[in-house]
Write a protein that holds these residues in place. Structure first.
Motif, PDB file in Angstrom:
ATOM      1  N   GLU A  26     -18.437 -17.551  -4.261  1.00 56.72           N
ATOM      2  CA  GLU A  26     -19.253 -18.584  -4.044  1.00 56.72           C
ATOM      3  C   GLU A  26     -20.535 -18.722  -3.187  1.00 56.72           C
ATOM      4  O   GLU A  26     -20.038 -18.207  -2.330  1.00 56.72           O
ATOM      5  N   ASP A  28     -22.923 -16.879  -3.545  1.00 56.76           N
ATOM      6  CA  ASP A  28     -23.785 -15.548  -3.889  1.00 56.76           C
ATOM      7  C   ASP A  28     -24.612 -15.813  -5.222  1.00 56.76           C
ATOM      8  O   ASP A  28     -24.468 -16.620  -5.748  1.00 56.76           O
ATOM      9  N   ALA A  29     -25.937 -15.101  -5.194  1.00 55.54           N
ATOM     10  CA  ALA A  29     -26.677 -14.976  -6.583  1.00 55.54           C
ATOM     11  C   ALA A  29     -26.539 -13.959  -7.265  1.00 55.54           C
ATOM     12  O   ALA A  29     -26.412 -12.434  -6.897  1.00 55.54           O
ATOM     13  N   VAL A  30     -26.865 -14.068  -8.469  1.00 55.75           N
ATOM     14  CA  VAL A  30     -26.839 -12.975  -9.601  1.00 55.75           C
ATOM     15  C   VAL A  30     -27.693 -13.406 -10.659  1.00 55.75           C
ATOM     16  O   VAL A  30     -27.476 -14.518 -11.169  1.00 55.75           O
ATOM     17  N   TYR A  31     -28.710 -12.338 -10.882  1.00 52.88           N
ATOM     18  CA  TYR A  31     -29.597 -12.531 -11.905  1.00 52.88           C
ATOM     19  C   TYR A  31     -30.362 -14.019 -12.033  1.00 52.88           C
ATOM     20  O   TYR A  31     -30.403 -14.560 -12.807  1.00 52.88           O
ATOM     21  N   GLY A  32     -30.487 -14.445 -10.760  1.00 55.31           N
ATOM     22  CA  GLY A  32     -31.327 -15.506 -10.402  1.00 55.31           C
ATOM     23  C   GLY A  32     -30.365 -16.978 -10.500  1.00 55.31           C
ATOM     24  O   GLY A  32     -31.015 -18.207 -10.133  1.00 55.31           O
ATOM     25  N   ALA A  33     -29.211 -16.748 -10.898  1.00 56.72           N
ATOM     26  CA  ALA A  33     -28.238 -17.883 -10.883  1.00 56.72           C
ATOM     27  C   ALA A  33     -27.130 -18.009  -9.704  1.00 56.72           C
ATOM     28  O   ALA A  33     -26.923 -16.909  -9.016  1.00 56.72           O
ATOM     29  N   THR A  34     -27.028 -19.058  -9.103  1.00 58.31           N
ATOM     30  CA  THR A  34     -26.230 -19.433  -7.826  1.00 58.31           C
ATOM     31  C   THR A  34     -24.597 -19.372  -8.331  1.00 58.31           C
ATOM     32  O   THR A  34     -24.407 -20.372  -9.234  1.00 58.31           O
ATOM     33  N   LEU A  45     -21.919 -21.577 -12.672  1.00 64.16           N
ATOM     34  CA  LEU A  45     -23.217 -20.996 -12.268  1.00 64.16           C
ATOM     35  C   LEU A  45     -24.265 -22.090 -12.275  1.00 64.16           C
ATOM     36  O   LEU A  45     -24.026 -22.926 -13.169  1.00 64.16           O
ATOM     37  N   ARG A  46     -25.310 -22.047 -11.462  1.00 60.46           N
ATOM     38  CA  ARG A  46     -26.471 -22.867 -11.551  1.00 60.46           C
ATOM     39  C   ARG A  46     -27.697 -22.085 -11.366  1.00 60.46           C
ATOM     40  O   ARG A  46     -28.004 -21.476 -10.384  1.00 60.46           O
ATOM     41  N   GLN A  47     -28.755 -22.483 -12.318  1.00 58.83           N
ATOM     42  CA  GLN A  47     -30.100 -22.147 -11.858  1.00 58.83           C
ATOM     43  C   GLN A  47     -31.027 -23.136 -12.614  1.00 58.83           C
ATOM     44  O   GLN A  47     -30.773 -23.595 -13.498  1.00 58.83           O
ATOM     45  N   GLN A  51     -26.448 -26.216 -14.982  1.00 56.55           N
ATOM     46  CA  GLN A  51     -25.127 -25.433 -14.469  1.00 56.55           C
ATOM     47  C   GLN A  51     -24.431 -25.176 -15.698  1.00 56.55           C
ATOM     48  O   GLN A  51     -24.350 -26.198 -16.909  1.00 56.55           O
TER      49      GLN A  51
END
Length: 70
Positions: A26, A28-34, A45-47, A51
């Protein structure tokens, strides 16, 4: 496109989600999503204010489910 390969959930310690072989937590960011929240069977995930829920075994392109997996 990314694939969620697993979740390691522990109610008493930080849980993890595995996306494309990366172990993430929780916040962390991955491919621009948190990664907002990890539960026993999914993660949020949220970007850019959007969400969505991801689940192990499935592949996604952004928030769009591409392959549901098993």
């Amino acid at each position: 496109m990314y694939t969620v390969t697993g979740i390691v959930f522990n109610a008493k310690q930080p849980s993890s989600i595995i996306i494309d072989g990366h172990v993430l937590h929780e916040g962390d960011a991955v491919y621009g999503a948190t990664i907002v929240k990890i539960t026993a069977d999914s993660a949020e995930l949220r970007q850019n204010g959007q969400q969505w829920t991801v689940r192990p075994g499935a592949s996604y392109r952004g928030s769009t489910l591409v392959s549901p997996g098993n």
